[in-house]
Design a protein around this motif. Structure first.
Motif, PDB file in Angstrom:
ATOM      1  N   PRO A  28      16.753  74.213 -41.103  1.00 40.16           N
ATOM      2  CA  PRO A  28      15.486  74.586 -41.741  1.00 40.16           C
ATOM      3  C   PRO A  28      14.296  73.782 -41.257  1.00 40.16           C
ATOM      4  O   PRO A  28      13.145  74.181 -41.466  1.00 40.16           O
ATOM      5  CB  PRO A  28      15.766  74.326 -43.230  1.00 40.16           C
ATOM      6  CG  PRO A  28      16.828  73.262 -43.225  1.00 40.16           C
ATOM      7  CD  PRO A  28      17.691  73.572 -42.044  1.00 40.16           C
ATOM      8  N   ASP A  29      14.559  72.648 -40.611  1.00 46.05           N
ATOM      9  CA  ASP A  29      13.474  71.836 -40.080  1.00 46.05           C
ATOM     10  C   ASP A  29      13.003  72.311 -38.715  1.00 46.05           C
ATOM     11  O   ASP A  29      11.960  71.873 -38.223  1.00 46.05           O
ATOM     12  CB  ASP A  29      13.917  70.374 -39.973  1.00 46.05           C
ATOM     13  CG  ASP A  29      15.154  70.204 -39.097  1.00 46.05           C
ATOM     14  OD1 ASP A  29      15.987  71.142 -39.063  1.00 46.05           O
ATOM     15  OD2 ASP A  29      15.288  69.151 -38.451  1.00 46.05           O
ATOM     16  N   ARG A  30      13.772  73.206 -38.087  1.00 47.29           N
ATOM     17  CA  ARG A  30      13.433  73.691 -36.747  1.00 47.29           C
ATOM     18  C   ARG A  30      13.002  75.153 -36.724  1.00 47.29           C
ATOM     19  O   ARG A  30      12.198  75.552 -35.885  1.00 47.29           O
ATOM     20  CB  ARG A  30      14.633  73.528 -35.804  1.00 47.29           C
ATOM     21  CG  ARG A  30      14.934  72.091 -35.419  1.00 47.29           C
ATOM     22  CD  ARG A  30      16.152  72.052 -34.516  1.00 47.29           C
ATOM     23  NE  ARG A  30      16.407  70.711 -34.013  1.00 47.29           N
ATOM     24  CZ  ARG A  30      15.947  70.229 -32.871  1.00 47.29           C
ATOM     25  NH1 ARG A  30      15.159  70.990 -32.128  1.00 47.29           N
ATOM     26  NH2 ARG A  30      16.225  69.000 -32.480  1.00 47.29           N
ATOM     27  N   PHE A  31      13.586  75.969 -37.609  1.00 43.96           N
ATOM     28  CA  PHE A  31      13.338  77.409 -37.560  1.00 43.96           C
ATOM     29  C   PHE A  31      13.012  77.932 -38.957  1.00 43.96           C
ATOM     30  O   PHE A  31      13.531  77.444 -39.954  1.00 43.96           O
ATOM     31  CB  PHE A  31      14.578  78.159 -37.037  1.00 43.96           C
ATOM     32  CG  PHE A  31      15.098  77.652 -35.725  1.00 43.96           C
ATOM     33  CD1 PHE A  31      14.391  77.847 -34.548  1.00 43.96           C
ATOM     34  CD2 PHE A  31      16.320  76.993 -35.665  1.00 43.96           C
ATOM     35  CE1 PHE A  31      14.876  77.386 -33.337  1.00 43.96           C
ATOM     36  CE2 PHE A  31      16.823  76.531 -34.460  1.00 43.96           C
ATOM     37  CZ  PHE A  31      16.095  76.721 -33.291  1.00 43.96           C
ATOM     38  N   ARG A  32      12.172  78.963 -38.978  1.00 47.71           N
ATOM     39  CA  ARG A  32      11.917  79.669 -40.232  1.00 47.71           C
ATOM     40  C   ARG A  32      11.784  81.163 -39.920  1.00 47.71           C
ATOM     41  O   ARG A  32      11.276  81.558 -38.861  1.00 47.71           O
ATOM     42  CB  ARG A  32      10.648  79.160 -40.912  1.00 47.71           C
ATOM     43  CG  ARG A  32       9.372  79.375 -40.123  1.00 47.71           C
ATOM     44  CD  ARG A  32       8.178  78.723 -40.791  1.00 47.71           C
ATOM     45  NE  ARG A  32       6.958  78.920 -40.005  1.00 47.71           N
ATOM     46  CZ  ARG A  32       6.092  79.907 -40.239  1.00 47.71           C
ATOM     47  NH1 ARG A  32       6.319  80.760 -41.224  1.00 47.71           N
ATOM     48  NH2 ARG A  32       5.010  80.039 -39.493  1.00 47.71           N
ATOM     49  N   ALA A  33      12.258  81.982 -40.831  1.00 49.93           N
ATOM     50  CA  ALA A  33      12.159  83.430 -40.673  1.00 49.93           C
ATOM     51  C   ALA A  33      10.748  83.883 -41.009  1.00 49.93           C
ATOM     52  O   ALA A  33      10.251  83.618 -42.109  1.00 49.93           O
ATOM     53  CB  ALA A  33      13.166  84.127 -41.570  1.00 49.93           C
ATOM     54  N   VAL A  34      10.095  84.558 -40.068  1.00 48.92           N
ATOM     55  CA  VAL A  34       8.742  85.066 -40.321  1.00 48.92           C
ATOM     56  C   VAL A  34       8.713  86.577 -40.445  1.00 48.92           C
ATOM     57  O   VAL A  34       7.755  87.144 -40.998  1.00 48.92           O
ATOM     58  CB  VAL A  34       7.762  84.605 -39.222  1.00 48.92           C
ATOM     59  CG1 VAL A  34       7.661  83.090 -39.191  1.00 48.92           C
ATOM     60  CG2 VAL A  34       8.156  85.144 -37.860  1.00 48.92           C
ATOM     61  N   ALA A  35       9.750  87.256 -39.929  1.00 53.10           N
ATOM     62  CA  ALA A  35       9.831  88.715 -40.051  1.00 53.10           C
ATOM     63  C   ALA A  35      11.296  89.118 -40.058  1.00 53.10           C
ATOM     64  O   ALA A  35      12.088  88.620 -39.250  1.00 53.10           O
ATOM     65  CB  ALA A  35       9.093  89.410 -38.912  1.00 53.10           C
ATOM     66  N   LEU A  36      11.653  90.016 -40.971  1.00 50.03           N
ATOM     67  CA  LEU A  36      13.012  90.542 -41.072  1.00 50.03           C
ATOM     68  C   LEU A  36      12.929  92.062 -41.137  1.00 50.03           C
ATOM     69  O   LEU A  36      12.066  92.610 -41.823  1.00 50.03           O
ATOM     70  CB  LEU A  36      13.719  90.019 -42.327  1.00 50.03           C
ATOM     71  CG  LEU A  36      13.887  88.497 -42.470  1.00 50.03           C
ATOM     72  CD1 LEU A  36      14.532  88.161 -43.808  1.00 50.03           C
ATOM     73  CD2 LEU A  36      14.723  87.939 -41.315  1.00 50.03           C
ATOM     74  N   THR A  37      13.836  92.734 -40.426  1.00 54.00           N
ATOM     75  CA  THR A  37      13.828  94.193 -40.452  1.00 54.00           C
ATOM     76  C   THR A  37      15.226  94.736 -40.723  1.00 54.00           C
ATOM     77  O   THR A  37      16.229  94.067 -40.465  1.00 54.00           O
ATOM     78  CB  THR A  37      13.319  94.797 -39.126  1.00 54.00           C
ATOM     79  OG1 THR A  37      14.391  94.871 -38.167  1.00 54.00           O
ATOM     80  CG2 THR A  37      12.157  94.004 -38.548  1.00 54.00           C
ATOM     81  N   ALA A  38      15.248  95.962 -41.234  1.00 49.72           N
ATOM     82  CA  ALA A  38      16.489  96.702 -41.425  1.00 49.72           C
ATOM     83  C   ALA A  38      16.204  98.169 -41.109  1.00 49.72           C
ATOM     84  O   ALA A  38      15.046  98.609 -41.100  1.00 49.72           O
ATOM     85  CB  ALA A  38      16.999  96.559 -42.852  1.00 49.72           C
ATOM     86  N   HIS A  39      17.265  98.916 -40.872  1.00 53.02           N
ATOM     87  CA  HIS A  39      17.113 100.341 -40.582  1.00 53.02           C
ATOM     88  C   HIS A  39      16.927 101.123 -41.881  1.00 53.02           C
ATOM     89  O   HIS A  39      15.904 101.763 -42.098  1.00 53.02           O
ATOM     90  CB  HIS A  39      18.334 100.834 -39.808  1.00 53.02           C
ATOM     91  CG  HIS A  39      18.218 102.239 -39.311  1.00 53.02           C
ATOM     92  ND1 HIS A  39      17.137 102.676 -38.566  1.00 53.02           N
ATOM     93  CD2 HIS A  39      19.043 103.314 -39.448  1.00 53.02           C
ATOM     94  CE1 HIS A  39      17.296 103.947 -38.259  1.00 53.02           C
ATOM     95  NE2 HIS A  39      18.446 104.360 -38.798  1.00 53.02           N
ATOM     96  N   ARG A  40      17.931 101.044 -42.763  1.00 49.90           N
ATOM     97  CA  ARG A  40      17.866 101.756 -44.032  1.00 49.90           C
ATOM     98  C   ARG A  40      18.288 100.903 -45.233  1.00 49.90           C
ATOM     99  O   ARG A  40      18.112 101.312 -46.369  1.00 49.90           O
ATOM    100  CB  ARG A  40      18.765 102.995 -43.999  1.00 49.90           C
ATOM    101  CG  ARG A  40      18.321 104.071 -43.027  1.00 49.90           C
ATOM    102  CD  ARG A  40      19.298 105.218 -43.002  1.00 49.90           C
ATOM    103  NE  ARG A  40      18.877 106.270 -42.092  1.00 49.90           N
ATOM    104  CZ  ARG A  40      19.629 107.307 -41.742  1.00 49.90           C
ATOM    105  NH1 ARG A  40      20.853 107.410 -42.238  1.00 49.90           N
ATOM    106  NH2 ARG A  40      19.176 108.221 -40.906  1.00 49.90           N
ATOM    107  N   SER A  41      18.872  99.748 -44.971  1.00 50.48           N
ATOM    108  CA  SER A  41      19.475  98.946 -46.044  1.00 50.48           C
ATOM    109  C   SER A  41      18.401  98.187 -46.823  1.00 50.48           C
ATOM    110  O   SER A  41      18.244  96.966 -46.693  1.00 50.48           O
ATOM    111  CB  SER A  41      20.499  97.972 -45.447  1.00 50.48           C
ATOM    112  OG  SER A  41      21.476  98.671 -44.711  1.00 50.48           O
ATOM    113  N   VAL A  42      17.669  98.923 -47.675  1.00 50.26           N
ATOM    114  CA  VAL A  42      16.542  98.334 -48.400  1.00 50.26           C
ATOM    115  C   VAL A  42      17.012  97.252 -49.357  1.00 50.26           C
ATOM    116  O   VAL A  42      16.436  96.155 -49.414  1.00 50.26           O
ATOM    117  CB  VAL A  42      15.754  99.423 -49.150  1.00 50.26           C
ATOM    118  CG1 VAL A  42      14.639  98.792 -49.980  1.00 50.26           C
ATOM    119  CG2 VAL A  42      15.173 100.429 -48.168  1.00 50.26           C
ATOM    120  N   ASP A  43      18.072  97.538 -50.119  1.00 47.42           N
ATOM    121  CA  ASP A  43      18.531  96.565 -51.107  1.00 47.42           C
ATOM    122  C   ASP A  43      18.983  95.266 -50.449  1.00 47.42           C
ATOM    123  O   ASP A  43      18.663  94.162 -50.915  1.00 47.42           O
ATOM    124  CB  ASP A  43      19.676  97.148 -51.937  1.00 47.42           C
ATOM    125  CG  ASP A  43      19.211  98.264 -52.859  1.00 47.42           C
ATOM    126  OD1 ASP A  43      17.985  98.382 -53.074  1.00 47.42           O
ATOM    127  OD2 ASP A  43      20.065  99.026 -53.354  1.00 47.42           O
TER     128      ASP A  43
END
Length: 382
Positions: free
Chosen positions: A25-40
């Motif tokens: 967590p000190d080196r990387f952070r998620a700034v964008a996440l995508t999915a095709h259809r799995s909204v939940d």
């Protein structure tokens, strides 16, 4: 700290990438996440990782949210995730030819692309390499086989390499009589002996179409001609690939099967980062064996390698016909043997052509999908 966009965050590679981020967590952070259809599933990841952007590419994005994350939907939103200004690294874990355009966009925007979408290079290899040159982006493989080769090549010169050897588990039908393969079921084909993957990739492993895709990918990643790229069946999946040098030395990268380590290597490259995982134990690994690839059992492999050698749009036709045939098999509308027959029929009828622009790939892809549907509707099982 580096920002990471993960395309296909709800799949198996996406899960591995997020596991890596959580250990660093000190080196990387998620700034964008995508999915095709799995909204939940994506909503659960958003609550955990708090990215700036969440995208569902094939359905409507949910309304509301906590205000910290912007939700978008559609193809353009997927490209926005791939080029997000806070993303230094884009993990492309999309499935199929749909991953090509985000790969091109990310490279043109100067991103490091940790590529798990092998179809990007299969369908548009010349375009991907050109995008990296033009945009200043960096391409690093996430497939375990290509990550292994990259690690073996560290500190070597191109002229030092005689041969690349990709390993394949052989899938669930490695020892089955080829005459019996026609009647196997999707449930049979999804029982992979060593890897836990998505359904499409698992079927590709059962036909060895995935290994043909990886041969083509290796050709573009490492600039090695096809006659110096081989594949061998290695049922234990401990050696992930090998490189033979001109002096006869052979380097191999080994480890128990996990996708987290290839992801980690691509994110931290050229630095090696510490990671808590199952330590390698040669005694526990036991005997390591190798077998030749039998093309009578795996005809899709030979078809894919030949498409790679033909070049131009032929690999895109191979990939698209395979995607359609696999989907039809999984839906119970085509026999297992129909996968290779649909691919062979499409390749035999395709007139060929060069890849100069994205439309060349799109046209070949669309034609091959129609051809595969036609083939599966009229080709009787052998």
């Amino acid at each position: 700290m580096k920002g990471v966009a993960i395309l296909g965050a709800t799949g198996s590679i996406g899960a591995s990438a997020l596991a890596v981020l959580e250990q660093h967590p000190d080196r990387f952070r998620a700034v964008a996440l995508t999915a095709h259809r799995s909204v939940d599933a994506l909503q659960a990841l958003v609550l955990r990782h708090r990215p700036a952007l969440a995208v569902v590419s094939d359905v409507e994005a949910p309304h509301g949210g906590d205000g910290a994350t912007r939700w978008l939907s559609g193809r353009e939103a997927l490209l926005e995730a791939a080029t997000h200004p806070d993303a230094d690294i884009v993990v492309n874990a999309l499935v199929g030819a749909a991953g090509l355009e985000p790969t091109l966009a990310a490279l043109q925007a100067g991103k490091r692309v940790a590529l798990a979408n092998k179809e990007s290079l299969v369908c548009g290899g010349p375009l991907v390499l050109e995008a990296a040159r033009w945009g200043g982006g960096e391409l690093l493989p996430v497939d375990s086989e290509h990550s292994a080769i990259l690690q073996c090549l560290a500190g070597t010169r191109t002229g030092d390499v005689r041969r690349l050897v990709l390993t394949a588990s052989g899938g669930p039908f490695r020892e089955m009589d080829p005459a019996l393969l026609e009647n196997v079921t999707p449930a049979d084909a999804l029982r992979h002996p060593t890897w836990a993957m998505g359904s499409k990739v698992t079927i590709d492993s059962a036909t060895l179409a995935n290994k043909a895709l990886e041969v083509i990918e290796a050709h573009f990643l490492f600039g090695v001609p096809y006659e110096r790229i081989e594949a061998v069946v290695h049922p234990q999946s401990i050696i992930h690939s090998m490189v033979e040098m001109v002096d006869g030395s052979v380097l191999a990268q080994m480890g128990f099967p996990t996708m987290e380590l290839p992801v980690l290597y691509a994110l931290g490259y050229p630095e090696r980062l510490p990671y808590e995982c199952r330590r390698f134990d040669p005694v526990a690994a036991g005997a390591l064996t190798f077998e030749a690839v039998r093309t009578d059992r795996f005809p899709a492999f030979a078809l894919g390698v030949e498409a790679g050698r033909a070049g131009g749009t032929a690999p895109a036709v191979f990939n698209a016909a395979n995607e359609v045939a696999v989907a039809e098999f999984l839906a119970g509308r085509a026999p297992f043997g129909g996968i290779a027959r649909a691919i062979a029929d499409a390749l035999a009828r395709w007139p060929g052509g060069p890849v100069h622009q994205l439309d060349d790939v799109r046209q070949a892809d669309a034609w091959a999908r129609r051809a595969a549907h036609e083939s599966l509707s009229r080709l009787a099982p052998c």
